[in-house]
Design a protein around this motif. Sequence first.
Motif, short mmCIF file in Angstrom:
data_model
loop_
_atom_site.label_atom_id
_atom_site.label_comp_id
_atom_site.label_asym_id
_atom_site.label_seq_id
_atom_site.Cartn_x
_atom_site.Cartn_y
_atom_site.Cartn_z
N LEU A 66 0.56 -1.31 0.01
CA LEU A 66 -0.03 -0.07 0.19
C LEU A 66 0.23 0.93 -0.10
O LEU A 66 2.33 1.34 0.80
N ALA A 67 0.75 2.11 -0.73
CA ALA A 67 0.91 3.39 -1.04
C ALA A 67 -0.05 4.76 -0.58
O ALA A 67 -1.02 4.10 -1.03
N MET A 68 0.12 5.97 -0.60
CA MET A 68 -0.86 6.88 -0.47
C MET A 68 -0.19 7.88 -1.46
O MET A 68 0.31 8.38 -1.76
N ALA A 69 -1.26 8.17 -2.51
CA ALA A 69 -1.12 8.52 -3.81
C ALA A 69 -1.39 10.29 -3.50
O ALA A 69 -2.77 10.60 -3.68
N VAL A 70 -0.43 10.62 -2.61
CA VAL A 70 -0.66 12.58 -2.20
C VAL A 70 -0.95 13.48 -3.32
O VAL A 70 -0.35 13.50 -3.79
N ARG A 71 -1.13 14.48 -2.97
CA ARG A 71 -1.36 15.51 -3.51
C ARG A 71 0.01 16.26 -3.59
O ARG A 71 0.37 16.68 -2.54
N GLY A 72 0.28 17.17 -4.49
CA GLY A 72 1.56 17.39 -4.55
C GLY A 72 1.14 19.26 -3.88
O GLY A 72 0.54 19.46 -3.37
N PRO A 73 2.10 19.92 -4.87
CA PRO A 73 2.25 21.44 -4.18
C PRO A 73 1.41 22.88 -4.84
O PRO A 73 0.99 23.35 -4.18
N GLU A 74 0.52 22.47 -5.90
CA GLU A 74 -0.09 22.56 -6.86
C GLU A 74 -1.32 22.21 -6.51
O GLU A 74 -2.39 22.75 -6.33
N GLU A 75 -1.32 21.39 -4.95
CA GLU A 75 -3.12 21.00 -5.27
C GLU A 75 -3.24 20.96 -3.79
O GLU A 75 -4.38 20.39 -3.75
N SER A 76 -2.36 21.34 -2.84
CA SER A 76 -3.09 21.40 -1.28
C SER A 76 -2.45 22.35 -0.87
O SER A 76 -1.60 22.99 -1.75
N ALA A 77 -3.31 22.57 0.34
CA ALA A 77 -2.26 23.75 1.79
C ALA A 77 -0.92 22.87 2.17
O ALA A 77 -1.03 21.78 2.13
N PRO A 78 0.31 24.13 2.38
CA PRO A 78 0.86 23.23 2.63
C PRO A 78 0.67 22.79 4.13
O PRO A 78 1.80 21.24 4.25
N GLU A 79 0.00 22.53 4.99
CA GLU A 79 -0.18 21.80 6.43
C GLU A 79 -0.74 20.56 5.96
O GLU A 79 -1.06 19.67 6.83
N THR A 80 -1.94 20.75 4.78
CA THR A 80 -2.12 19.33 4.47
C THR A 80 -1.20 18.10 3.84
O THR A 80 -1.51 17.62 4.47
N ARG A 81 -0.36 19.02 2.94
CA ARG A 81 0.56 17.52 2.32
C ARG A 81 1.06 18.04 3.77
O ARG A 81 1.62 16.58 3.83
N LYS A 82 1.34 18.52 4.76
CA LYS A 82 2.09 18.18 5.95
C LYS A 82 1.53 17.15 7.22
O LYS A 82 2.38 15.81 7.41
N ALA A 83 -0.06 16.67 7.03
CA ALA A 83 -0.79 16.13 7.64
C ALA A 83 -1.28 14.85 6.94
O ALA A 83 -1.09 13.54 7.76
N ASP A 84 -0.81 14.55 5.53
CA ASP A 84 -1.05 13.66 4.41
C ASP A 84 0.66 12.70 4.51
O ASP A 84 0.25 11.52 5.13
#
Length: 123
Positions: A66-84
Amino acid sequence: MDNCSYEAAIAGLRESGIRAVFGHGWPTSFDDSWTEKTSTKPHPADVRRVHAEYFSAGALDDRITLAMAVRGPEESAPETRKADVELARELGVRISVHTGATLRTAQTTRSSNTPTRGCSARI
């Protein structure tokens, strides 16, 4: 993807007999709510269920991880990426980061004279 799609994708990987990584991503939407640069929507919580149901002991059938396919810098706020990233670490799964994925990003990149750069976020 809804629950049925996740199950179908995982079943397809199992039946194929291949070694694979299943990337759990965000849902498709008809607006930019999941992919705008300021999006604060967290990675879908269903990743916890998928992890617990299929991957809690590690690789499924010793072949599928399993991997998480997370959104990159152009698709979410910095705090959202950090939480992911923190959620992926908590679950002990790999991360795949999507970059350069939106038409808006492609148009912006094409209209500038600077080359596209990779993400080097410090989390």
